[in-house]
Design a protein around this motif. Structure first.
Motif, short mmCIF file in Angstrom:
data_model
loop_
_atom_site.label_atom_id
_atom_site.label_comp_id
_atom_site.label_asym_id
_atom_site.label_seq_id
_atom_site.Cartn_x
_atom_site.Cartn_y
_atom_site.Cartn_z
N LEU A 149 1.42 -0.11 -10.19
CA LEU A 149 0.00 -0.65 -10.63
C LEU A 149 -0.32 -0.30 -12.04
N PHE A 150 -0.14 0.88 -12.40
CA PHE A 150 -0.34 1.35 -13.85
C PHE A 150 0.54 0.79 -14.81
N SER A 151 1.76 0.17 -14.52
CA SER A 151 2.69 -0.48 -15.44
C SER A 151 2.27 -1.86 -15.73
N GLU A 152 1.25 -2.48 -15.03
CA GLU A 152 0.73 -3.70 -15.18
C GLU A 152 0.07 -3.90 -16.47
N ARG A 153 0.19 -5.13 -17.07
CA ARG A 153 -0.58 -5.37 -18.50
C ARG A 153 -2.08 -5.39 -18.05
N GLY A 154 -2.89 -4.85 -18.73
CA GLY A 154 -4.40 -5.12 -18.54
C GLY A 154 -4.87 -3.60 -17.72
N ILE A 155 -4.04 -2.73 -17.10
CA ILE A 155 -4.41 -1.74 -16.43
C ILE A 155 -4.31 -0.47 -17.61
N MET A 156 -5.56 0.25 -17.46
CA MET A 156 -5.37 1.36 -18.37
C MET A 156 -6.00 2.57 -17.66
N HIS A 157 -5.74 3.84 -18.16
CA HIS A 157 -6.28 5.19 -17.52
C HIS A 157 -6.04 5.15 -16.13
N GLY A 158 -4.65 5.19 -15.70
CA GLY A 158 -4.17 5.42 -14.43
C GLY A 158 -4.14 6.62 -14.11
N SER A 159 -4.50 7.31 -13.13
CA SER A 159 -4.55 8.62 -12.44
C SER A 159 -4.34 8.59 -11.11
N THR A 160 -3.58 9.43 -10.45
CA THR A 160 -3.32 9.74 -9.16
C THR A 160 -3.36 10.98 -8.83
N SER A 161 -4.11 11.53 -7.81
CA SER A 161 -4.55 12.86 -7.38
C SER A 161 -3.78 12.85 -5.89
N LEU A 162 -2.84 13.70 -5.72
CA LEU A 162 -2.31 13.88 -4.57
C LEU A 162 -2.90 15.00 -3.71
N ILE A 163 -3.02 15.00 -2.50
CA ILE A 163 -3.79 15.94 -1.78
C ILE A 163 -2.75 16.26 -0.40
N PRO A 164 -2.04 17.35 -0.61
CA PRO A 164 -1.09 17.57 0.72
C PRO A 164 -1.67 17.87 2.16
N ILE A 165 -1.11 17.29 2.97
CA ILE A 165 -1.83 17.25 4.52
C ILE A 165 -0.66 17.48 5.44
#
Length: 160
Positions: free
Chosen positions: A115-131
């Motif tokens: 998703l973040f590599s798509e043209r037009g996408i900026m400020h991508g962030s992923t927070s992972l929560i271990p479960i």
């Protein structure tokens, strides 16, 4: 050393130049190397098979051809992992997209990075929560025991 050529817009170039000046980096290349090192170091070391929740967020330029259709389609393609999605319009052309997912670290991270590599996408962030999923058995007084599945949030990912 390898050479990599990148194109950045004028505003980002100005921000990079300000970063170079404020940190004393000798050049844009030195500053970019430093930022890449920091970005890679900030990524959690999570085994690809570990269970997690993930909060994936980014801004979307709705004027990029087809992007406004591809983002929700990407969530539909992962309907078994997508728990919730929120789209917040910021103006006439930009929105913030937030997706809450559940699955293995490798799968949700691959989705986010694509998703973040798509043209037009900026400020991508992923927070992972271990479960971890726990199964417990109990009865409600009718002598008929049954199982429940409970999710427990962990303080960190367990080593592979």
């Amino acid at each position: 050393m390898q050479r990599t050529t990148i194109a950045i817009d004028d505003d980002l170039a100005a921000a990079l130049d300000a970063y170079v000046a404020s940190t004393g980096a000798g050049s844009r290349s030195e500053a970019i190397r430093d930022l890449v090192r920091r970005g890679l170091a900030a990524r959690p070391e999570a085994p690809a098979h570990a269970a997690c929740f993930a909060v994936v967020s980014c801004t979307v330029d709705q004027t990029v051809r087809g992007l406004a259709l591809r983002v929700p389609q990407g969530r539909l393609d992962r309907h078994d992992q997508t728990i919730a999605a929120l789209s917040v319009p910021l103006g006439h052309t930009t929105s913030v997209e937030v997706t809450v997912m559940r699955g293995e670290v490798g799968a949700v991270s691959a989705y986010a990075e694509a998703l973040f590599s798509e043209r037009g996408i900026m400020h991508g962030s992923t927070s992972l929560i271990p479960i971890v999923e726990e199964v417990s058995s109990h009865s409600h007084g009718d002598d008929h025991a049954h199982q429940h599945h409970h999710l427990r949030v962990l303080s960190g990912f367990q080593p592979a």
